[in-house]
Design an enzyme around this catalytic site. Structure first.
Site, PDB file in Angstrom:
ATOM      1  N   LYS A 100       0.714  -1.222  -0.062  1.00  0.00           N
ATOM      2  CA  LYS A 100      -0.075  -0.019  -0.103  1.00  0.00           C
ATOM      3  C   LYS A 100       0.698   1.260  -0.066  1.00  0.00           C
ATOM      4  CE  LYS A 100      -4.279  -1.890   0.551  1.00  0.00           C
ATOM      5  NZ  LYS A 100      -4.330  -2.953   1.136  1.00  0.00           N
ATOM      6  N   GLU A 122     -10.005   5.739   3.007  1.00  0.00           N
ATOM      7  CA  GLU A 122     -10.949   4.313   3.591  1.00  0.00           C
ATOM      8  C   GLU A 122      -9.754   3.536   3.791  1.00  0.00           C
ATOM      9  OE1 GLU A 122     -10.184   5.120   0.416  1.00  0.00           O
ATOM     10  OE2 GLU A 122      -9.315   3.137   0.072  1.00  0.00           O
ATOM     11  N   SER A 386       1.716  -9.669  -0.770  1.00  0.00           N
ATOM     12  CA  SER A 386       1.347  -8.300  -0.774  1.00  0.00           C
ATOM     13  C   SER A 386       1.635  -7.429   0.626  1.00  0.00           C
ATOM     14  CB  SER A 386       0.012  -8.164  -1.084  1.00  0.00           C
ATOM     15  OG  SER A 386      -0.664  -9.026  -0.627  1.00  0.00           O
TER      16      SER A 386
HETATM   17  C1  LIG Z   1      -5.134  -4.159   0.843  1.00  0.00           C
HETATM   18  C2  LIG Z   1      -4.617  -5.541   0.913  1.00  0.00           C
HETATM   19  C3  LIG Z   1      -4.787  -6.295  -0.101  1.00  0.00           C
HETATM   20  C4  LIG Z   1      -6.056  -6.045  -0.971  1.00  0.00           C
HETATM   21  O1  LIG Z   1      -6.052  -4.937  -1.755  1.00  0.00           O
HETATM   22  P1  LIG Z   1      -5.428  -4.749  -3.413  1.00  0.00           P
HETATM   23  O2  LIG Z   1      -5.603  -3.402  -3.870  1.00  0.00           O
HETATM   24  O3  LIG Z   1      -6.331  -5.908  -4.199  1.00  0.00           O
HETATM   25  O4  LIG Z   1      -4.091  -5.134  -3.408  1.00  0.00           O
HETATM   26  C5  LIG Z   1      -4.041  -7.451  -0.341  1.00  0.00           C
HETATM   27  N1  LIG Z   1      -2.923  -7.703   0.640  1.00  0.00           N
HETATM   28  C6  LIG Z   1      -2.691  -6.808   1.582  1.00  0.00           C
HETATM   29  C7  LIG Z   1      -1.567  -7.189   2.345  1.00  0.00           C
HETATM   30  C8  LIG Z   1      -3.618  -5.730   1.678  1.00  0.00           C
HETATM   31  O5  LIG Z   1      -3.044  -4.889   2.597  1.00  0.00           O
END
Ligand SMILES: *Cc1c(COP(=O)(O)O)cnc(C)c1O
Length: 399
Positions: A100, A122, A386
């Site tokens: 993020k 948000e 992620s």
């Molecule tokens: C917010 C988040 C997601 C999902 O959001 P995307 O916009 O689809 O990437 C996935 N993994 C983590 C660790 C997140 O914080």
């Protein structure tokens, strides 16, 4: 597992936005006074990114503050367990713990240069709230984070982090009190307060947000491509990511869209793929206008958006990126509903086998890779990790 594409001419750009439209998807479905604001933002963004000093400042913070490039790690033990070569793109190692921050750094630079005195955002899992509050602290800009009360309860540590960073947390009890309701609340505030900058956290919402978020997350795939070629001397056969709104996935995928690489995405399947029990938007949803954009959404016969359910707050959302809608329609990427149970299993396996505790969101991508790659011997894959799982370890459901 079949091989999907052979080659696509890279000059066609058929998978990218044309003035905010991804084929029929995308666009700006908002009231006129909001449209004015968004057009101003779109113009500003297009001008800024052409300037070297913007690009240099963005790169400076990614390197010195976020800690990029993130490693591409060969997961030896997981690879052995699955019987196929798996690399992890380590977005979990970024400052604040997920991908993020790539986007919030980019957007805070825009906000700062536009002279905004306040940013709003948000958050679902709280990761975007933390990343926004962090970026706002860095630039001394006032910050409000809207969050569903249910999400706040399941991600208490992130609520505390946001407060420590000097931002205000505003809880909403509306609807299911999750991400969709937080977006509604934040949008409402944005509409009423003309000088506020809305720092959107995923590749959703009206134009220009999908373009902006896609642009700032592209760094993931750029690095990964260079890193896999350094490590293996060739492109991967497969790439994987989880999809909530779609930003970490598009961040990785964009760079490989015109290459002979299979693209797989894991949605929050919830308990099972039925309305009310899942958040797998591209797997069970249909196209419609939702939160300012024309894209897939999970809705009922009347076109009303259905409540969603996923163990992962970051995936628990009934909408999705218009670019992913296009990639699904063109069958350039394949979307799977990964269940809560499968994600929890992968969460535990990766933790034990590799010493890496993934976010429960990312665990969906790991689970999908584990199931599709079984016995794919010499194939090479990248899984986008992620985020890290620190925020999830207090949850009894995961033990
Ligand atoms: C917010 C988040 C997601 C999902 O959001 P995307 O916009 O689809 O990437 C996935 N993994 C983590 C660790 C997140 O914080």
């Amino acid at each position: 597992m079949e091989t999907t594409i052979k080659s696509i001419k890279s000059n066609e750009n058929i998978f990218e936005a044309n003035n905010g439209m991804y084929g029929d998807f995308g666009g700006m479905y908002v009231p006129p006074h909001l449209e004015e604001k968004l057009i101003k933002l779109a113009d500003f963004f297009q001008k800024e990114i052409l300037h070297d000093d913007f690009e240099n400042e963005y790169k400076y913070y990614l390197e010195k503050f976020v800690g990029r490039p993130s490693p591409l790690y060969y997961a030896r033990n997981l690879s052995k367990h699955v019987g196929s070569k798996i690399y992890l793109k380590r977005e979990d190692l970024n400052h604040t713990g997920s991908h993020k921050i790539n986007n919030t750094i980019g957007q805070i630079l825009l906000a700062h240069r536009m002279g905004a005195t306040e940013v709003v955002a948000e958050t679902g899992a709280g990761q975007h709230g933390v990343a926004t509050a962090t970026a706002a602290a860095l630039f001394g800009i006032k910050c409000k984070i809207f969050m569903g009360a249910k999400d706040a309860r399941r991600q208490q540590m992130n609520v505390n982090r946001i407060k420590l960073l000097g931002a205000e947390v505003i809880l909403t009890e509306n609807g299911r009190a999750t991400l969709k309701d937080a977006v509604d609340a934040a949008l409402g505030y944005y509409v009423e307060n003309p000088d506020v900058f809305y720092l959107l956290g995923s590749q959703v919402g009206p134009h220009p947000y999908p373009t902006i978020v896609g642009y700032f997350q592209r760094i993931i795939g750029k690095e990964a491509k260079k890193q896999i070629i350094e490590a293996e001397g060739r492109l991967p056969d497969n790439i994987f990511a989880c999809v909530g709104g779609g930003s970490n996935a598009i961040g990785l995928f964009q760079e490989f869209l015109y290459d002979p690489v299979n693209i797989y995405a894991a949605e929050g399947g919830g308990e099972k793929a039925e309305p009310g029990k899942t958040a797998a938007t591209l797997s069970i949803g249909k196209p419609g206008v939702f939160q300012g954009t024309y894209s897939y959404a999970i809705s009922d016969e009347n076109g009303d958006v259905c409540p969603t359910s996923s163990i992962a707050a970051g995936l628990d959302y009934p909408g999705v990126s218009p670019q992913h809608s296009l990639l699904k329609e063109k069958q350039r990427a394949k979307y799977y509903a990964v269940t809560d149970d499968e994600a929890v299993e992968a969460f535990k396996i990766l933790s034990c086998l590799e010493g890496i505790i993934p976010a429960i969101e990312s665990s969906h991508a790991v689970a999908l890779a584990m199931s599709l790659l079984k016995g794919q011997g010499d194939k090479i894959s990248i899984v986008n990790l992620s985020g890290r799982g620190d925020k999830d370890v207090g949850r009894d459901q995961l033990f």
